[in-house]
Design a protein around this motif. Structure first.
Motif, PDB file in Angstrom:
ATOM      1  N   ALA A   1       0.643  -1.260  -0.170  1.00 54.19           N
ATOM      2  CA  ALA A   1      -0.183   0.347   0.202  1.00 54.19           C
ATOM      3  C   ALA A   1       0.557   1.262   0.044  1.00 54.19           C
ATOM      4  N   THR A   2       0.558   2.369  -0.842  1.00 56.19           N
ATOM      5  CA  THR A   2       1.462   2.912  -0.449  1.00 56.19           C
ATOM      6  C   THR A   2       0.861   4.717   0.739  1.00 56.19           C
TER       7      THR A   2
ATOM      8  N   PRO B   1      -7.895   1.514   3.069  1.00 57.84           N
ATOM      9  CA  PRO B   1      -9.084   1.871   2.610  1.00 57.84           C
ATOM     10  C   PRO B   1     -10.820   1.091   3.283  1.00 57.84           C
ATOM     11  N   LEU B   2     -11.712   2.215   2.496  1.00 56.45           N
ATOM     12  CA  LEU B   2     -12.890   2.211   3.262  1.00 56.45           C
ATOM     13  C   LEU B   2     -13.671   0.706   4.030  1.00 56.45           C
ATOM     14  N   PRO B   3     -13.642   0.058   2.334  1.00 56.00           N
ATOM     15  CA  PRO B   3     -14.596  -1.347   2.156  1.00 56.00           C
ATOM     16  C   PRO B   3     -13.547  -2.745   3.561  1.00 56.00           C
TER      17      PRO B   3
ATOM     18  N   TYR C   1      -7.559   1.457  14.655  1.00 60.13           N
ATOM     19  CA  TYR C   1      -7.380   0.732  13.480  1.00 60.13           C
ATOM     20  C   TYR C   1      -6.380  -0.288  13.723  1.00 60.13           C
ATOM     21  N   GLU C   2      -5.817  -1.185  14.601  1.00 59.77           N
ATOM     22  CA  GLU C   2      -4.192  -1.522  14.597  1.00 59.77           C
ATOM     23  C   GLU C   2      -3.715  -2.829  13.815  1.00 59.77           C
ATOM     24  N   HIS C   3      -3.197  -2.591  12.883  1.00 55.92           N
ATOM     25  CA  HIS C   3      -2.074  -3.230  12.539  1.00 55.92           C
ATOM     26  C   HIS C   3      -1.074  -4.735  13.015  1.00 55.92           C
ATOM     27  N   MET C   4      -2.211  -5.761  12.985  1.00 54.94           N
ATOM     28  CA  MET C   4      -1.125  -6.655  13.886  1.00 54.94           C
ATOM     29  C   MET C   4      -0.059  -6.929  13.539  1.00 54.94           C
TER      30      MET C   4
ATOM     31  N   HIS D   1      -2.653  -3.664   3.427  1.00 58.29           N
ATOM     32  CA  HIS D   1      -3.658  -3.363   4.794  1.00 58.29           C
ATOM     33  C   HIS D   1      -4.462  -4.389   4.053  1.00 58.29           C
ATOM     34  N   VAL D   2      -4.542  -5.030   4.935  1.00 59.61           N
ATOM     35  CA  VAL D   2      -5.365  -6.588   4.876  1.00 59.61           C
ATOM     36  C   VAL D   2      -5.884  -7.085   5.971  1.00 59.61           C
ATOM     37  N   ALA D   3      -7.145  -7.118   5.796  1.00 66.79           N
ATOM     38  CA  ALA D   3      -8.407  -7.294   6.704  1.00 66.79           C
ATOM     39  C   ALA D   3      -8.013  -8.248   7.723  1.00 66.79           C
TER      40      ALA D   3
END
Length: 281
Positions: A5-6, A11-13, A36-39, A48-50
């Motif tokens: 990701a740049t 992203p909202l979705p 929102y926390e990136h594990m 950004h992976v859900a």
């Protein structure tokens, strides 16, 4: 393979997918105010992976950042979020106070002032159920709200300023002072703006109860069952505001609608009537 990701902006979705998976609250404590926390550390993966993102309240986010909350504990909570386990969010206290209160619903204003002996006002009541209520007593402004879905099941409660919501709605967001419940993409069930210390605004949505539908627009209310259009009304120190259906005892209000049809109202005709009313203003 996921492309890097740049931007750090998720992203909202993906945000919505994370909210739904985490039960709309901190996965550890259920608090509806979260980050929102990136594990997987963003600085290392730049993606950004859900499935790699979770929700943490400010307190638990700081603990993780400072190394006091192990990554393993966050992952364990992410696999079994508090709100999904409990079936509802952790109660959150709204900070209202004062001897005066204002509730705006679709451009209609309901105000009351405590005369020193305690004051109660019900801006919206359907079939003896207060959907929006105010209590003023000893400098306290207590807000009470219940939101039902189309199946007549309550999905959100505010009891004396304590906000609790179900994890059943399609999406729930508390961003800044705005709380939004969505039934599905592009369909808002209700949207509140909380304006402490003493004001609440219902911006848009639907109040539903026992087959009655009250549509709320930014500038008007429409009872679709019988095409009642209400705009620009003000009620002050009335015990009741808009009273629909039966009540156990008479309640004074600025408008009472008895004998309203249930489930059988002509919604298309009501919407046409609303458009005519707006065009004539």
């Amino acid at each position: 393979m996921d492309q890097p990701a740049t931007s750090r902006n998720i992203p909202l979705p993906i945000q919505r997918e994370v909210r739904q998976r985490c039960g709309f609250g901190c996965v550890i404590c259920g608090m509806p105010l979260y980050e929102y926390e990136h594990m997987e550390e963003w600085a290392e993966v730049h993606r950004h992976v859900a499935a790699e993102i979770t929700l943490l309240c400010d307190h638990h986010h700081r603990e993780k950042t400072n190394g006091l909350l192990p990554k393993e504990a966050v992952r364990a909570a992410n696999a079994d979020p508090y709100n999904l386990r409990e079936g509802a969010s952790k109660p959150y206290s709204l900070h209202f106070s004062g001897t005066e209160a204002t509730v705006e619903i679709g451009g209609n204003s309901f105000t009351c002032q405590d005369g020193g002996h305690g004051t109660e006002m019900i801006p919206l009541l359907i079939d003896n159920t207060p959907l929006v209520g105010i209590i003023l007593s000893d400098g306290h402004f207590l807000l009470n709200v219940v939101i039902f879905d189309e199946c007549n099941i309550p999905v959100l409660h505010i009891r004396n300023n304590q906000l609790v919501y179900s994890t059943d709605p399609w999406d729930i967001q508390l961003v800044g002072t705005t709380l939004t419940l969505r039934e599905k993409a592009g369909k808002i069930l209700i949207e509140f703006v909380f304006l402490p210390p003493n004001k609440v605004r219902v911006v848009r949505g639907r109040f539903l109860r026992n087959g009655v539908e009250v549509l709320v627009r930014p500038e008007n209310i429409l009872v679709t069952n019988n095409s009642t259009f209400i705009s620009g009304c003000r009620a002050h120190n009335c015990h009741g505001g808009l009273i629909i259906g039966h009540t156990d005892k008479p309640i004074g209000g600025f408008m009472a609608i008895r004998g309203v049809s249930r489930y059988l109202g002509n919604r298309k005709e009501a919407l046409r009537f609303e458009k005519q009313c707006l065009n004539s203003q």
